[in-house]
Design an enzyme around this catalytic site. Structure first.
Site, PDB file in Angstrom:
ATOM      1  CG  HIS B 268       3.762  -6.082  -8.972  1.00 28.43           C
ATOM      2  ND1 HIS B 268       4.523  -7.052  -8.358  1.00 28.43           N
ATOM      3  CD2 HIS B 268       3.669  -6.447 -10.271  1.00 28.43           C
ATOM      4  CE1 HIS B 268       4.884  -7.965  -9.259  1.00 28.43           C
ATOM      5  NE2 HIS B 268       4.371  -7.622 -10.423  1.00 28.43           N
ATOM      6  CG  ASP B 339       5.123  -5.491 -13.636  1.00 26.54           C
ATOM      7  OD1 ASP B 339       4.516  -4.526 -13.113  1.00 26.54           O
ATOM      8  OD2 ASP B 339       5.979  -6.146 -13.026  1.00 26.54           O
ATOM      9  CD  GLU B 340       5.370 -10.414 -12.862  1.00 22.83           C
ATOM     10  OE1 GLU B 340       5.925 -11.485 -13.124  1.00 22.83           O
ATOM     11  OE2 GLU B 340       5.583  -9.775 -11.814  1.00 22.83           O
ATOM     12  CB  VAL B 341      -2.637  -7.653 -14.765  1.00 23.95           C
ATOM     13  CG1 VAL B 341      -4.076  -7.777 -14.268  1.00 23.95           C
ATOM     14  CG2 VAL B 341      -2.187  -6.196 -14.756  1.00 23.95           C
TER      15      VAL B 341
END
EC number: 3.2.1.52
Lengths: 580, 580
Positions: B268, B339-341
């Site tokens: 992100h 989050d969300e690598v």
């Protein structure tokens, strides 16, 4: 989209054909246009996109007309002062020509009233040499559509410019393009209604269907029945006076937006009991008794009460109300409701019980009501719109012979395209408000209290968040819906248009703009110029960027439309797609 | 609710016990109370409900305190000028006693800073004889909660009255009660943030989790890295300056609302590439290549880019940013994202490819990042909050040994109660933001363009309107969710609280209030005093009328909360229930 399924399409195709012949090398690819118009015009020819400066002394000349004249004044002011800066600066070279200093409007029939079926077509030419732009329309209403188009072609960079060297020829696919707002379950101020109508005209929508009364409140002041609002409205500041209605109607006329009132009856009339308890059955009873089956409910939702068709006083009150409403609302359409007649509500009444005990039926009772009210409404020179239920309800409905097809239009809300087909197959004109596609309140939870259904263990199916018509109807879903889906060409001709609907159990002025816009814009384009490109492919993909810009412009114009994407998307064209 | 599952409940019960002994005949039945407080206080004793006139010379005395003093000034003004008229006029007799003319505030620990775990309890006594009301609390922050309670007990126009003859003892069940707002996908003005914080304090919420940066924009001005916002923000007027942040933090302090910043990394971070392209992998590539499987996406959604943990420059930039953020935001918590690598994004980078080719793993790369950043953040005396992914992601996560439980808190958003359990079972404190219950953006369609999924024939399943986490989370769903569901008493003690979250793909200032309120109010009550009555039954049924009144009051206070029912429902108590 089957071309033939749209009544006005063959006409419109020949128009394109003619234009194509007259003007060399048209490039009908608005995706690439640096500035766009919403809804997308039928024909937009712009061979060499460029911009021309707008003269600060820009003027608009138009024939005098009671409603067009104020519209011209308003648009002139807007064009000169809006100074709109698009999110993406239009890549348009400025011509070296002198600034655009004038628009000339010509109309061929200044007397055409704003009514269903009126010609709204127009053509607009903006030369690139500084000579006057020309807007030609048959009617004043078409001219208003063209003025809106022009206003959207004006932008600031930082001084005002206008897209030029272009020709637009525009005509709607559907004659009836509307929004229904329920002002009975929660109240909306007159300013909200005016803002709604203003936004409708920006989107070339032409019918404000005002569901003004219901079981929950009766906010409309009816001069011959003053007690209806005095007792039935939510409170003193929460009524619509005769002056308010006049203001709304006039405001609509100056924007080409008709105002169609709905007095929903014989069901949805609980609020009438405040003034006339004797004409309402099952008023203020608990809507769904504990332990009772759904069939034994007294109303479709909390808020009970239905007019008693067997009580003579009913018709005296209805006639007074209809008479006054017809004089307050000049439109030729009068919506008389007739949805969701609930058997048990009538069955609570002794006179109805007695009628039923003599082998009478509920449908006969509804027929008595229709037969005792419809002729009067028709005598006032009105076309009557009913909800589909009057014909299609499984339990209580009337014979089609009571509903003359030339004077009655049915508005569908159940069963998607199936009910549309049933209506037109029966010979009626249809207005499409399918709850599967056009109900803007859906997917937002439910309002009924004390419902243990809300409390499920984690992992349980969340069943559309408790909304009976969920999920939420996204703008894409609305945009993609073909309201003549599955119809033969002849049947499709009876579909006069559609309306998105905002029922107000969970809406009021705090959320009105956001619930309606830009989703109503999606319908506006689909009903104006369709939802497909010239190859017949759905164009919702290319519509995203245009709708983003348009939503942003509506916000700057004071309409709090909800965002559809991160700002990043429009600044990085194509990057938010699923396939590049 | 299992009583034992709430850490504070035994303490709180003994409090009730004491009060019950001291005051005869308590009637703990706020349902019947004519005026209420949201969130419902833990203990509200009001044996003979009546009201007392509010003196126009009403004063509040309190010990001097840098943040309480302005709060007192603000509440005094509000109490004297609000003149709130409830929807249902409270049925309260006015005592003949002299008007209430004073409130005395006592606090025992004026030095307690606003921090996680600070004591927010208070007690409030409003006598019926005109003698001074008394608010006592351990801290200034508890006093602010009591002032809010008092303000909600004042009503009446033109003359103000106060509920009297009552005793309230109040203490929150959960210490962490927050709202997360994403200001990176769309921008919100500072005024929006202040209005949000003001509304939070009205609801006794105490943590504003500010997800300030993401791949889409970097609106935060960081003094030592000025190019981050200069290049990464959406535009010049769309940044948060140091002065803006100071204003927001101060505004929070005067309302007992902590401001916890989130700098989401290493994923992100696409917007960081505008200033430092060399430290970001896969910046600005198309997020999901045509024909690729979902596993081969470059980001969870459009907007790609991840910090490169193998590039030394990464840590220089991160350290500068973290340093400045820690000085701009005094709160002890710093949220560092994680989050969300997305595997493929890192795999695009040659150095990472080389590392992987030598039997390195993506989880090792993430571990490198955590090991190279977490100690620095901890050295600034911060507790670090990460999204659960850092530990629970199926593809890329780190060993718990890298995340000391005493300094790291994990925020859950996937798999409802299951992931909460996994987090606390691993020994971590948990903040619950389950997307199944607490994501306020869900159920509102989707923003991705060019998706043929939107275009289905009528009758097709509308699949939650295209929203990945649909349906819409209604206030009832939020209210009913027990964030310690399925946990043992010891496990439950590690759940420090919850946050509703508004991700802003389809939200900005036009919809901020309506998306958040009153649904965040539902969580506020559940986390403050629970969602059950004294018999252990969920009280969302009786909450509906109270929430209606409270939502209305928020609207009159300038917060555009959405309506939950027709006005008719609150005017006809019980009639909108499913069972009477």
């Amino acid at each position: 989209m089957d071309h033939i399924s749209y009544p006005s399409f063959s006409h419109h195709l020949s128009l394109i054909l003619i234009s194509t012949i007259l003007i060399p090398i048209p490039q009908i690819s608005a995706v690439d246009f640096p500035i766009n118009v919403w809804p997308k015009p039928t024909t937009f020819l712009w061979p060499r996109p460029q911009a021309i400066a707008l003269s600060p002394n820009f003027t608009i000349s138009a024939p005098p007309h009671p409603h067009l004249t104020p519209a011209v004044r308003r648009y002139l002011h807007q064009i000169l002062t809006e100074h709109h800066r698009p999110l993406v600066t239009p890549n348009l070279n400025l011509t070296s020509s002198p600034p655009l200093a004038a628009l000339t409007i010509t109309i061929s029939d200044a007397s055409a009233p704003l009514a269903h079926g009126v010609n709204e077509s127009y053509s607009l030419t903006i030369p690139d040499d500084g000579s006057a732009a020309a807007l030609a329309a048959e009617t004043a209403w078409g001219a208003m559509r063209g003025l809106e188009t022009l206003s959207q072609l004006v932008y600031a960079s930082p001084s005002s410019r206008v897209g030029c060297g272009l020709y637009i020829s525009d005509v709607p696919l559907f004659m009836h393009r509307g929004i229904m707002l329920d002002t009975a379950r929660n109240y909306y101020g007159v300013e909200d209604l005016l803002r709604l109508i203003a936004a409708m005209s920006m989107n070339k929508l032409n019918v404000f269907h005002w569901h003004v009364t219901d079981s929950h409140s009766f906010p409309l002041v009816v001069p011959s029945e003053p007690e209806m609002a005095e007792k039935g409205a939510y409170g003193e500041g929460m009524v619509y006076t005769v002056a308010d209605v006049k203001r709304v109607v006039e405001f609509g006329l100056e924007r080409g937006v008709r105002v169609v009132p709905e007095i929903d009856m014989p069901a949805h009339t609980g609020s009438w009991a405040k003034a006339y308890p004797e004409i309402i059955t099952c008023a203020d009873v608990f809507w769904w008794p504990a332990g009772a089956s759904w069939d034994d409910r007294y109303a479709a939702e909390p808020g009970t009460g239905q007019l008693n068709p067997l009580h003579p006083k009913t018709y005296q009150v209805v006639q007074n109300i209809v008479h006054d409403v017809a004089s307050m609302f000049p439109d030729q359409f009068f919506h008389a409701g007739a949805d969701e007649v609930t058997p048990n509500c009538w069955k609570l009444d002794p006179s109805i019980q007695s009628f039923l005990s003599k082998n009478g039926t509920l449908s006969q009772i509804l027929s008595i009501f229709i037969n005792s009210t419809l002729p009067y409404i028709l005598s006032l020179n009105r076309t009557v719109v009913y909800w589909e239920d009057v014909l299609l309800d499984a339990t209580v409905s009337v014979d089609p012979s009571l509903l003359p097809t030339q004077h009655v239009i049915l508005q569908t809300w159940n069963n998607g395209p199936d009910n549309t087909k049933r209506i037109v197959a029966a010979g009626y004109r249809a207005i499409v408000s399918s709850s599967d596609f056009y109900y803007l309140d859906c997917g937002h939870g439910d309002f009924v209290g004390n419902n243990s259904e809300y409390d499920q263990p984690p992992g349980a199916n969340q069943t559309d968040g408790g909304s009976w018509c969920g999920p939420f109807k996204s703008w894409q879903l609305i945009y993609n819906y073909d309201i003549t889906y599955g119809l033969s060409p002849a049947e499709a001709e009876l579909v006069i248009g559609g309306e998105v609907a905002l029922w107000s159990e969970q809406a009021d002025s705090t959320v009105m703009d956001q619930r309606i816009w830009p989703r109503a814009s999606a319908m506006a384009e689909t009903l104006w110029s369709g939802n497909r490109d010239s190859s017949g492919k759905k164009r919702s993909a290319e519509a995203v960027d245009r709708l983003n810009e348009w939503r942003y412009r509506m916000v700057t114009r004071g309409i709090r439309a909800e965002p559809i994407q991160p700002l990043w998307c429009i600044k990085n064209p194509g990057m938010c797609n699923t396939v590049q």
